[in-house]
Design an enzyme around this catalytic site. Structure first.
Site, PDB file in Angstrom:
ATOM      1  N   HIS A 208      53.926 106.492  -7.732  1.00  0.00           N
ATOM      2  CA  HIS A 208      54.686 106.808  -6.510  1.00  0.00           C
ATOM      3  C   HIS A 208      54.689 108.298  -6.166  1.00  0.00           C
ATOM      4  CE1 HIS A 208      57.711 108.048  -9.421  1.00  0.00           C
ATOM      5  NE2 HIS A 208      58.268 108.732  -8.448  1.00  0.00           N
TER       6      HIS A 208
HETATM    7  C1  UD1 Z   1      62.494 110.051  -5.735  1.00  0.00           C
HETATM    8  C2  UD1 Z   1      62.611 111.291  -6.615  1.00  0.00           C
HETATM    9  C3  UD1 Z   1      61.668 111.195  -7.798  1.00  0.00           C
HETATM   10  C4  UD1 Z   1      61.803 109.889  -8.526  1.00  0.00           C
HETATM   11  C5  UD1 Z   1      61.672 108.731  -7.537  1.00  0.00           C
HETATM   12  C6  UD1 Z   1      61.841 107.379  -8.231  1.00  0.00           C
HETATM   13  C7  UD1 Z   1      63.187 113.394  -5.424  1.00  0.00           C
HETATM   14  C8  UD1 Z   1      62.626 114.689  -5.005  1.00  0.00           C
HETATM   15  N1  UD1 Z   1      62.269 112.506  -5.886  1.00  0.00           N
HETATM   16  O1  UD1 Z   1      61.232 110.050  -5.130  1.00  0.00           O
HETATM   17  O2  UD1 Z   1      61.944 112.256  -8.696  1.00  0.00           O
HETATM   18  O3  UD1 Z   1      60.813 109.789  -9.543  1.00  0.00           O
HETATM   19  O4  UD1 Z   1      62.672 108.896  -6.532  1.00  0.00           O
HETATM   20  O5  UD1 Z   1      61.897 106.324  -7.345  1.00  0.00           O
HETATM   21  O6  UD1 Z   1      64.368 113.175  -5.353  1.00  0.00           O
HETATM   22  N2  UD1 Z   1      62.492 104.393   0.427  1.00  0.00           N
HETATM   23  C9  UD1 Z   1      62.816 103.088   0.693  1.00  0.00           C
HETATM   24  N3  UD1 Z   1      63.902 102.563   0.088  1.00  0.00           N
HETATM   25  C10 UD1 Z   1      64.684 103.279  -0.769  1.00  0.00           C
HETATM   26  C11 UD1 Z   1      64.343 104.617  -1.029  1.00  0.00           C
HETATM   27  C12 UD1 Z   1      63.236 105.163  -0.436  1.00  0.00           C
HETATM   28  O7  UD1 Z   1      62.146 102.418   1.456  1.00  0.00           O
HETATM   29  O8  UD1 Z   1      65.665 102.739  -1.287  1.00  0.00           O
HETATM   30  C13 UD1 Z   1      61.297 105.007   1.073  1.00  0.00           C
HETATM   31  C14 UD1 Z   1      61.696 106.032   2.097  1.00  0.00           C
HETATM   32  O9  UD1 Z   1      61.244 105.593   3.328  1.00  0.00           O
HETATM   33  C15 UD1 Z   1      60.980 107.297   1.687  1.00  0.00           C
HETATM   34  C16 UD1 Z   1      60.116 106.921   0.500  1.00  0.00           C
HETATM   35  O10 UD1 Z   1      60.531 105.624   0.070  1.00  0.00           O
HETATM   36  O11 UD1 Z   1      60.184 107.804   2.713  1.00  0.00           O
HETATM   37  C17 UD1 Z   1      60.291 107.913  -0.608  1.00  0.00           C
HETATM   38  O12 UD1 Z   1      61.672 108.041  -0.969  1.00  0.00           O
HETATM   39  P1  UD1 Z   1      62.318 109.459  -1.359  1.00  0.00           P
HETATM   40  O13 UD1 Z   1      63.760 109.297  -1.570  1.00  0.00           O
HETATM   41  O14 UD1 Z   1      61.853 110.480  -0.385  1.00  0.00           O
HETATM   42  O15 UD1 Z   1      61.665 109.907  -2.715  1.00  0.00           O
HETATM   43  P2  UD1 Z   1      60.930 109.096  -3.871  1.00  0.00           P
HETATM   44  O16 UD1 Z   1      59.460 109.162  -3.644  1.00  0.00           O
HETATM   45  O17 UD1 Z   1      61.542 107.752  -4.092  1.00  0.00           O
END
Ligand code: UD1
Length: 405
Positions: A241
């Site tokens: 991811h």
């Molecule tokens: C975050 C953490 C990372 C961790 C990871 C585990 C930071 C900087 N990064 O990254 O350290 O390893 O979580 O999962 O805090 N999204 C959904 N549903 C959710 C959450 C996110 O669809 O419940 C989508 C969002 O549209 C977003 C993407 O996933 O654009 C990424 O989510 P984001 O919270 O930006 O960071 P992670 O890549 O999950």
């Protein structure tokens, strides 16, 4: 003593669960040690540092899906958050900024003695900055990890949080050394062990009882002809991811091709897919070929026990997650870490762990994959990864003495 602890994203939940339980046990032990009870039913403290801990849990809302958040609260028996900041998705600046705005209001109202943050996500950074600006003490659980890779958002979060924290609780001695090298005062560093392993040990038995075929059926993302015969003979498990692996087509596509063309000829690959990776597969036009491939078992993000169960029997793990590198070390699962560096060197084979860094270059991944398949499962237990870290965290907080300068 009043403590606010903070969670934001999935990897925080397994770190906070044992901490909350250790606070409850601490409060119960105070009662059991003969504290008198006032007419109003409140516990009367024996002395200042033996007063019960009043704890509030704040969820920033960075991860909001049921499968990324609520499922973990339920599975790990984490009480519902007292306050949810509802921050949600967004750029890093949006997530951090919005969290700070909302968390400041919470601190103004609640005025805690301590803010406890865990790990390295955006919530960790945002809440430690906000707390310190209000002169509230900050405790960081999982302090001192360093990848030395400033392109990793988590490294920036770790550096800032550790620079600000008053109490830095480290998972291993290498992390304590990192903090000393940066000039952190000795009084502020306590080596407590790895709190993730408290959760692993508390949930191992429950996970062992799960059936792998049930896990696949329950979480299947795309309908598939029964893949079970091959799975029974052994499978690879993958999570990917990190932006550095999945955000650029020229990096992501060759990894996908290696999986589809080479790994799946040896064994099926189970992939619980993160929303970010799914989104990019679709954007890069790779979704059809991945989801129609008979050797790939795509799952929704799965629960804690389910992941632990799949990890227990996997022939090999391919991952870019920090937490999984640690879990592979304890379970002994041979692991390829698709990163060029790690903030968790203790999980690497040269330090006695189960994992090897392979970056995202396919030639290197292929070479290490072939060698790793020859290895047997060899569980290891680094010092103080003993399932009792949360108790040591609470003791360190209660016993903290500020150095008056
Ligand atoms: C975050 C953490 C990372 C961790 C990871 C585990 C930071 C900087 N990064 O990254 O350290 O390893 O979580 O999962 O805090 N999204 C959904 N549903 C959710 C959450 C996110 O669809 O419940 C989508 C969002 O549209 C977003 C993407 O996933 O654009 C990424 O989510 P984001 O919270 O930006 O960071 P992670 O890549 O999950």
């Amino acid at each position: 003593m009043k403590i606010i602890s903070v969670v934001g994203a999935r990897p925080n939940f397994m770190k906070i669960a044992p901490f909350i339980r250790a606070i409850e046990q601490y409060n119960e032990s105070l009662k059991a040690h003969g504290q008198s009870t006032s007419g109003a039913g409140e516990v009367t403290p024996i002395s200042n540092d033996q007063s019960p801990i009043h704890h509030l849990l704040v969820h920033t809302g960075q991860h909001y899906d049921d499968r990324m958040s609520k499922a973990f609260f339920e599975a790990l028996n984490i009480p519902e958050a007292d306050i949810n900041l509802g921050v949600g998705s967004g750029s890093h600046a949006q997530q951090v900024g919005q969290t700070m705005i909302e968390f400041e209001k919470v601190l103004e109202k609640e005025k805690p003695d301590w803010v406890v943050v865990v790990g390295d996500v955006n919530a960790t950074l945002a809440c430690s900055v906000t707390a310190r600006k209000q002169h509230i003490k900050v405790c960081h659980i999982e302090a001192g990890l360093r990848s030395r890779d400033m392109k990793m958002p988590e490294e920036i979060n770790r550096l800032v949080t550790d620079r600000l924290a008053d109490l830095l609780l480290t998972p291993d001695k290498l992390s304590s050394e990192n903090l000393r090298d940066e000039g952190t005062p000795e009084n502020n560093i306590v080596f407590v062990g790895n709190i993730m392993i408290d959760t692993l040990e508390a949930n191992r038995e429950k996970a062992e009882k799960l059936n792998i075929e049930d896990i696949i059926l329950k979480n299947s993302l795309v309908p598939q002809a029964s893949p079970f015969a091959r799975v029974r003979e052994g499978y690879a498990l993958m999570t990917l991811h990190r932006p550095s692996n999945v955000d650029k087509q020229e990096v992501f596509e060759p990894i996908i091709n290696f999986i589809l063309e080479e790994v799946t000829t040896d064994m099926p690959l189970i992939w619980p897919i993160h929303p970010r990776s799914q989104k990019h597969l679709k954007e890069f036009g790779l979704w059809e070929k991945v989801s129609n491939h008979p050797g790939i078992i795509l799952l929704h993000p799965i629960g804690y026990h389910e992941m632990l169960r799949l990890n227990m029997d996997a022939r090999i793990m391919l991952t870019d997650s920090g937490g999984l590198q640690e879990e592979c070390t304890i379970l002994g699962t041979p692991c390829l870490t698709l990163r060029w560096n790690t903030e968790r060197p203790i999980t690497l084979r040269e330090h006695g762990g189960a994992s090897v860094l392979v970056g995202n270059n396919v030639a290197r991944i292929r070479k290490e994959y072939t060698e790793t398949l020859q290895l047997n499962r060899t569980p290891q237990r680094p010092n103080l990864w003993d399932g009792k870290t949360a108790d040591r965290c609470v003791k360190a907080l209660v016993g903290f003495k500020e150095e008056k300068g």
